[in-house]
Design a protein around this motif. Structure first.
Motif, PDB file in Angstrom:
ATOM      1  N   PRO A 202       0.835  -1.220   0.000  1.00  0.00           N
ATOM      2  CA  PRO A 202       0.000   0.000   0.000  1.00  0.00           C
ATOM      3  C   PRO A 202       0.862   1.259   0.000  1.00  0.00           C
ATOM      4  O   PRO A 202       1.750   1.419   0.841  1.00  0.00           O
ATOM      5  N   ILE A 203       0.615   2.134  -0.974  1.00  0.00           N
ATOM      6  CA  ILE A 203       1.345   3.401  -1.069  1.00  0.00           C
ATOM      7  C   ILE A 203       0.433   4.514  -0.550  1.00  0.00           C
ATOM      8  O   ILE A 203      -0.658   4.725  -1.078  1.00  0.00           O
ATOM      9  N   PRO A 204       0.823   5.224   0.499  1.00  0.00           N
ATOM     10  CA  PRO A 204      -0.022   6.302   1.043  1.00  0.00           C
ATOM     11  C   PRO A 204      -0.321   7.353  -0.027  1.00  0.00           C
ATOM     12  O   PRO A 204       0.511   7.614  -0.906  1.00  0.00           O
ATOM     13  N   PRO A 205      -1.484   7.979   0.032  1.00  0.00           N
ATOM     14  CA  PRO A 205      -1.858   8.996  -0.959  1.00  0.00           C
ATOM     15  C   PRO A 205      -0.862  10.145  -1.058  1.00  0.00           C
ATOM     16  O   PRO A 205      -0.703  10.740  -2.130  1.00  0.00           O
ATOM     17  N   ALA A 206      -0.177  10.451   0.024  1.00  0.00           N
ATOM     18  CA  ALA A 206       0.761  11.577   0.026  1.00  0.00           C
ATOM     19  C   ALA A 206       2.065  11.249  -0.689  1.00  0.00           C
ATOM     20  O   ALA A 206       2.861  12.154  -0.974  1.00  0.00           O
ATOM     21  N   GLN A 208       4.180   9.879  -3.906  1.00  0.00           N
ATOM     22  CA  GLN A 208       4.094   9.669  -5.351  1.00  0.00           C
ATOM     23  C   GLN A 208       5.002   8.510  -5.757  1.00  0.00           C
ATOM     24  O   GLN A 208       6.181   8.510  -5.435  1.00  0.00           O
TER      25      GLN A 208
END
Length: 408
Positions: A202-206, A208
């Motif tokens: 999972p890559i946090p929305p903040a 890139q």
């Protein structure tokens, strides 16, 4: 919100594809690391009206703009003239700039052409950016919302001017919160393979996530905002790198810069005080060329003919067992050269197969170390130069993997 910045490149050679705009890529990377949000790259040819229109547009929408090119002495260098017209700032003769240009030619015992006087004509009120690396001074000014900096298009001059003159001004004019760019560097995996391997992380929305594929490596890029917690950043980078396993040869931006594959190997070889002897075939001498100047490379040779290999090392090349032949050559090279490591590369296939971009060759690499013998097999396709380059990299990567595992 981070201040916005645009890159504006001027020159007919840029828009017609005669020159690759490497300046824009380099400047963007510097700006992002400083904390700017780079919103656009724009290129315009040598047409005064187009330059004027674009400068006026940028002045209304960007906080800063870095402009390259068009500061030379010839008739197609129109940047200063375009700025003067766009912002109603008449060109004025700058005596200091002119003296610097004259000194540039005096230092080289050359007469200054009259055409270079043009480079001392700067927009009225502009801040001169002294160029100690060429004839064209840069200049900077505020127009509307935007602070503009104009520099020559010659990459070396542009980089020096940015680092010495422009970066300090940007840091003082803008409240910047630098982002953190982490680049996970791999060899042997394509972008789609990487995407599939890390798909469940999972890559946090903040943050890139991006990819950059080059001839020598593929980079998985993670851009973190300035306020991202350090422990969480370390954890995410570790999870992504863990999914990519031994294909990762370096991680830039986490601690110290690691550089490319050869730089990583060079550091490990120097620290361990190791030496290496190499025998190349498919890489046609490129492996040695990549390591040029490295004191640990004691001997490197290239042979294309199997007959010459057999004669030189008194071995028999077995077409049905190329790996066994590579091991024999490694033993023979080890006897001939007093090196800690011996790296031998063979490939299956003839010249026609090597030159066919649609056909793959099979590479056989053997690394002989003081305590074990390692080997890898790879299929490589593509144009002849790609096969050559990949052959060199994959052989070196076998050495890198051994050295990094030994370090652990």
């Amino acid at each position: 919100m981070n201040p916005t910045l645009e890159i504006f490149s001027q020159g007919e050679e840029i828009v017609t594809g005669q020159t690759v705009d490497s300046n824009a890529a380099w400047l963007s990377e510097q700006a992002v690391r400083m904390g700017f949000a780079v919103t656009r790259h724009t290129a315009v040819g040598d047409k005064l009206g187009d330059l004027v229109d674009l400068l006026r547009e940028i002045s209304t929408r960007a906080d800063a703009c870095l402009c390259t090119g068009g500061l030379g002495p010839t008739s197609d260098d129109l940047t200063a003239e375009a700025v003067a017209e766009a912002f109603n700032l008449p060109l004025a003769f700058d005596a200091v700039a002119f003296a610097q240009i004259q000194q540039f030619f005096n230092n080289r015992n050359r007469p200054m052409p009259e055409a270079n006087r043009k480079q001392a004509m700067l927009p009225q009120g502009a801040l001169r950016l002294d160029n100690g690396w060429g004839t064209a001074p840069g200049f900077a000014l505020q127009a509307g919302r935007c602070w503009f900096a104009f520099v020559p298009g010659v990459p070396y001059e542009m980089r020096e001017l940015f680092s010495a003159r422009i970066r300090p001004i940007l840091s003082s004019r803008f409240a910047l919160k630098p982002s953190r760019l982490i680049s996970i560097k791999t060899l042997g995996l394509g972008e789609s393979d990487i995407q599939q391997r890390i798909g469940d992380v999972p890559i946090p929305p903040a943050v890139q996530l991006g990819f950059r594929a080059g001839m020598d490596e593929v980079q998985t890029k993670l851009l973190f905002p300035a306020d991202f917690p350090e422990p969480a950043m370390d954890d995410l980078v570790g999870r992504v790198a863990g999914k990519l396993g031994d294909f990762v040869f370096a991680i830039d931006g986490l601690h110290e810069p690691a550089g490319d594959l050869v730089a990583v190997i060079d550091q490990l070889m120097r620290v361990g005080q190791h030496t290496l002897a190499v025998l190349e075939t498919a890489s046609h001498g490129m492996l040695a060329a990549k390591c040029i100047g490295s004191p640990w490379l004691l001997a490197a040779s290239y042979e294309q003919s199997s007959a010459r290999l057999e004669q030189k090392f008194a071995v028999t090349i077995q077409g049905d067992d190329m790996m066994a032949s590579a091991r024999q050559l490694a033993d023979a090279l080890h006897k001939a050269e007093e090196a800690d490591f011996v790296l031998v590369q063979l490939y299956a296939g003839n010249a026609a197969l090597f030159e066919d971009k649609d056909k793959a060759i099979v590479l056989y690499n053997v690394l002989l170390t003081p305590d074990e013998c390692l080997q890898t097999t790879h299929a490589v396709a593509g144009p002849i130069k790609r096969k050559q380059n990949q052959a060199a990299l994959l052989a070196l990567d076998l050495l890198r993997r051994y050295l990094q595992h030994k370090e652990l």
